[in-house]
Design a protein around this motif. Structure first.
Motif, mmCIF file in Angstrom:
data_model
loop_
_atom_site.group_PDB
_atom_site.id
_atom_site.type_symbol
_atom_site.label_atom_id
_atom_site.label_comp_id
_atom_site.label_asym_id
_atom_site.label_seq_id
_atom_site.Cartn_x
_atom_site.Cartn_y
_atom_site.Cartn_z
ATOM 1 N N ASP A 135 0.824 -1.109 0.078
ATOM 2 C CA ASP A 135 0.067 -0.162 0.014
ATOM 3 C C ASP A 135 0.905 1.326 0.012
ATOM 4 O O ASP A 135 0.332 2.353 -0.496
ATOM 5 N N ARG A 136 1.999 1.155 0.491
ATOM 6 C CA ARG A 136 3.040 2.014 0.345
ATOM 7 C C ARG A 136 4.202 1.403 -0.047
ATOM 8 O O ARG A 136 4.372 0.582 -0.568
ATOM 9 N N ILE A 137 5.444 2.262 -0.098
ATOM 10 C CA ILE A 137 6.449 1.954 -0.522
ATOM 11 C C ILE A 137 7.000 0.898 0.161
ATOM 12 O O ILE A 137 7.239 0.698 1.444
ATOM 13 N N PHE A 138 7.473 -0.311 -0.432
ATOM 14 C CA PHE A 138 7.959 -1.652 0.352
ATOM 15 C C PHE A 138 8.975 -1.955 -0.372
ATOM 16 O O PHE A 138 9.195 -2.282 -1.616
ATOM 17 N N ILE A 139 9.961 -2.466 0.587
ATOM 18 C CA ILE A 139 11.242 -3.159 -0.061
ATOM 19 C C ILE A 139 11.390 -4.678 0.390
ATOM 20 O O ILE A 139 11.295 -5.059 1.434
ATOM 21 N N ALA A 140 11.652 -5.267 -0.508
ATOM 22 C CA ALA A 140 11.792 -7.043 -0.213
ATOM 23 C C ALA A 140 12.961 -7.624 -0.852
ATOM 24 O O ALA A 140 13.537 -6.792 -1.909
ATOM 25 N N ASP A 141 13.559 -8.663 -0.287
ATOM 26 C CA ASP A 141 14.540 -9.189 -0.699
ATOM 27 C C ASP A 141 14.350 -10.376 -1.337
ATOM 28 O O ASP A 141 13.157 -11.223 -1.037
#
Lengths: 577, 128
Positions: A239-245
């Motif tokens: 829903d908002r900025i999201f960082i994943a590995d």
């Protein structure tokens, strides 16, 4: 001496160098590696945070750009729809005029412009395709476009068969509702997103919530894989900025960044290989390793150089000391010879004096009136015999001196101590006679041999015996030389009944140049040389003394071989008068 | 020096019997009356028994130092001339002898002529 002994002696500096280098390496490298590792770890964490915040800022800006672009194009269409009366909007020529203006203004972002009535028929059209009177009543977007004041579609192929998306807005004229619709050039839009590139592997694209590409990703992407799959099926929220590995299609660790577009209906995706994103860290690590290697190499080189230098200096010092010791021993030996020489000069003077007189006597007789009288001949014969006897005496004395003064041979071999005692007592016999000292020997008949330099042991004995004789200040003293086996040692004892050594001097007697003899009569080196020689042979030398009672020097040599010493030559065992 | 009427009486003191033997023979042949003593003790005994004009004393002897013998001699007969005999390296001790009253010292081995010269000089010094 055995050859392994020799090898061992020439080698010691090497392990010393190695130990120093290893020690130095540990001392220098261990903290370097530990702090380096900690710093790198911290740097990695900090840099990861920095990369993430940069990614966040970047995607925020890019999503804003994309959202703004769409919103701006929508408002362009809305202005057109509001500004112009419907009559003019229905005029294709006017539409063409407006389209041209917009294309000029937005560098071709707009492909075409059309007006669609409630029945889905495009009543006016300006653009490259032949879409006038086209029927959109069954198009998926038509219902949505009519239900909303304005609408932005997903990318679709539509009637023209090429990907594009449209922005629409309603225009009510009385009871009638029209839709003003503009097609956004896909390439133009695509370029907007495709231009987002960071590093070698970073790229951006847009997907819709239902898993359709809205722009072309630069590299192949599978939306069925993590983390796209989780985002699309709602397991993960963006829903908002999201960082994943995660991992890319080639299974390389990557960083995935998402930002919602179009109020969450689209997602701006940004994907980059972790190694690339953290390239600075990698460079830093490389730099740190290089720095570490340089420092370590430097430290090792310096360590090696310093320790090598140190070791060679130590070796040099050892060598010098050996040479010095040798010289000191030699000096002491010469001093002992000097002392001996005085005694021997006396000893040799007597036979020489006799010979001179006997020769003179023969001369006297030969000048007699009747030199060949029987009486004279007997006398001459006797004189000649005497000269021969005295000559032999001289020979014996010089032989004794020479046997001692011959070049020092420091090589270690089996030494029969008892024989040595005999020789030395022989050498000092003259001295003992004049000093009125009796020499007594108590030699153990089955004494084991010792391993030592014969000339050095001879010197120890001579020094001790000479000192013992010198210590006796009253006539009638006794010097006792004892040898015996004692456990694993061969013990030599030199006892005198002399003046004894005051306690104050006892601690210093082995010091070099310490002497109580008048200036010019002693070098003060004798006992210190004895000490050095005995130490070298692996033995010990101790002293016990009582003033007015006498002194005992005890030398203990390690017993080398278990075989008994050779039988003692009785002629070598001489005693005083 | 030979005086037929009263030969010079010499006492030779040395612990080398061989030396005493040959020296006494040679000096006797030159007209001296020679008595020998092979130790300090023997010499002192001899001096106690007989009178001598001059003594030749070896400095180094086993039982008694030549200097000790000299001191005893000078105590017993202050007019006795004494010549010390010594080896190389012991000149200092011999010079000490001179301060103790010896006439001179000679270094062994010494030629007979040199010894006789010294004996003559010593006796002459005593006569004056």
């Amino acid at each position: 001496m055995t050859s392994p002994d020799t090898a061992e002696r020439s080698n010691p500096p090497r392990p010393r160098v190695r130990t120093v280098v290893i020690g130095l390496a540990l001392i220098v490298l261990a903290p370097l590696v530990i702090t380096g590792a900690i710093n790198l770890q911290q740097f990695q964490v900090v840099y990861r945070n920095k990369v993430e915040s940069e990614l966040t800022v970047m995607i925020e800006r890019q999503s804003f750009i994309v959202d703004s672009f769409i919103a701006d194009r929508l408002s362009d269409v809305r202005i057109i729809a509001r500004e112009h009366p419907i009559e003019r909007l229905r005029d294709p020529d006017f539409l063409r005029q407006v389209l041209n203006l917009m294309r000029e203004e937005y560098h071709g972002a707009f492909v075409d412009l059309g007006v669609v009535n409630e029945d889905g028929i495009q009543i006016a059209y300006a653009g490259p395709f032949n879409l006038e009177k086209a029927d959109y009543s069954s198009a998926p977007w038509f219902e949505l476009a009519f239900s909303k004041e304005s609408y932005v579609s997903n990318v679709f192929a539509g009637l023209r068969g090429t990907p594009h998306f449209i922005v629409t807005t309603q225009r009510r004229v009385g009871d009638e509702t029209y839709i003003v619709k503009a097609t956004i050039d896909f390439e133009y839009f695509n370029a907007l997103v495709e231009g987002i590139r960071i590093g070698d592997t970073g790229f951006a694209f847009i997907i819709s919530r239902d898993g359709k590409f809205q722009t072309n990703p630069r590299f192949e992407v599978s939306l069925n894989r993590s983390p796209y799959a989780e985002i699309l099926d709602g397991t993960m929220h963006a829903d908002r900025i999201f960082i994943a590995d995660g991992k890319d299609l080639l299974s390389r660790p990557s960083i995935f960044t998402f930002a919602p577009l179009k109020q969450g209906r689209w997602l701006l995706c940004y994907q980059q290989e972790t190694a690339d994103a953290l390239d600075e860290v990698r460079k830093m690590v490389r730099l740190a390793i290089v720095a570490l290697l340089v420092v370590a190499t430097g430290a090792l080189a310096v360590g090696y150089f310093v320790s090598g230098n140190l070791a060679s200096r130590l070796a040099e010092a050892d060598r010098e000391r050996t040479v010095m010791t040798h010289q000191v021993i030699e000096t002491g030996r010469l001093a002992s010879i000097g002392e001996l020489a005085a005694g021997i000069a006396h000893e040799i003077n007597n036979p020489v004096a006799i010979m001179v007189q006997e020769a003179g006597w023969i001369d006297d007789l030969l000048h007699d009136d009747n030199p060949t009288s029987a009486e004279n001949l007997v006398e001459i014969e006797r004189a000649v015999g005497q000269i021969r006897t005295q000559g032999d005496r001289c020979k014996e004395i010089t032989y004794k001196l020479l046997s001692f003064a011959r070049k020092t041979d420091p090589s270690v071999r089996a030494v029969a101590l008892n024989d040595m005692v005999g020789e030395v007592i022989g050498l000092t016999s003259q001295k003992t006679r004049y000093a009125n000292v009796q020499i007594v020997t108590e030699l153990s008949p089955d004494l084991p041999e010792i391993q030592a330099s014969p000339t050095e042991i001879q010197q120890v004995l001579l020094n001790l015996v000479n000192n013992a004789i010198d210590a006796i200040d009253k006539p009638g003293g006794t010097v006792t030389v004892v040898t015996r086996a004692e456990g694993h040692a061969v013990v030599l004892e030199v006892r005198d009944t002399g003046a004894g050594i005051p306690e104050a001097n006892l601690a210093r007697i082995f010091d070099p140049f310490f002497t109580t003899k008048p200036v010019g009569q002693g070098t003060g080196l004798g006992l210190s040389i004895c000490y050095g020689i005995v130490e070298k042979a692996g033995g010990t030398i101790t002293v016990e003394s009582e003033v007015e009672q006498g002194t005992t020097f005890t030398v203990s040599f390690p017993r080398e071989s278990p075989k008994p010493a050779q039988p003692i030559d009785p002629t070598s065992e001489r005693e005083g008068p | 020096m030979t005086e037929q009427s009263s030969p010079v009486r010499l006492l030779l003191v040395d612990d080398e019997v061989g030396y005493l033997e040959v020296l006494s023979k040679r000096l006797t042949r030159r007209g001296y009356r020679v008595t020998t003593a092979s130790s300090g003790t023997e010499a002192i005994r001899a001096l106690r028994q007989w009178e001598f004009d001059l003594a030749v004393v070896d400095l180094k002897m086993e039982d008694m130092d030549g200097i000790e013998v000299l001191k005893v001699f000078k105590k017993m007969d202050p007019s006795l001339r004494v010549i010390m005999l010594t080896g190389h390296g012991s000149e200092r001790a011999a010079r000490d002898g001179i301060t103790q009253g010896a006439f001179d010292y000679l270094i062994k081995p010494v030629g007979l002529e040199r010894l006789i010269e010294t004996i003559t000089a010593a006796l002459a010094s005593g006569a004056s």
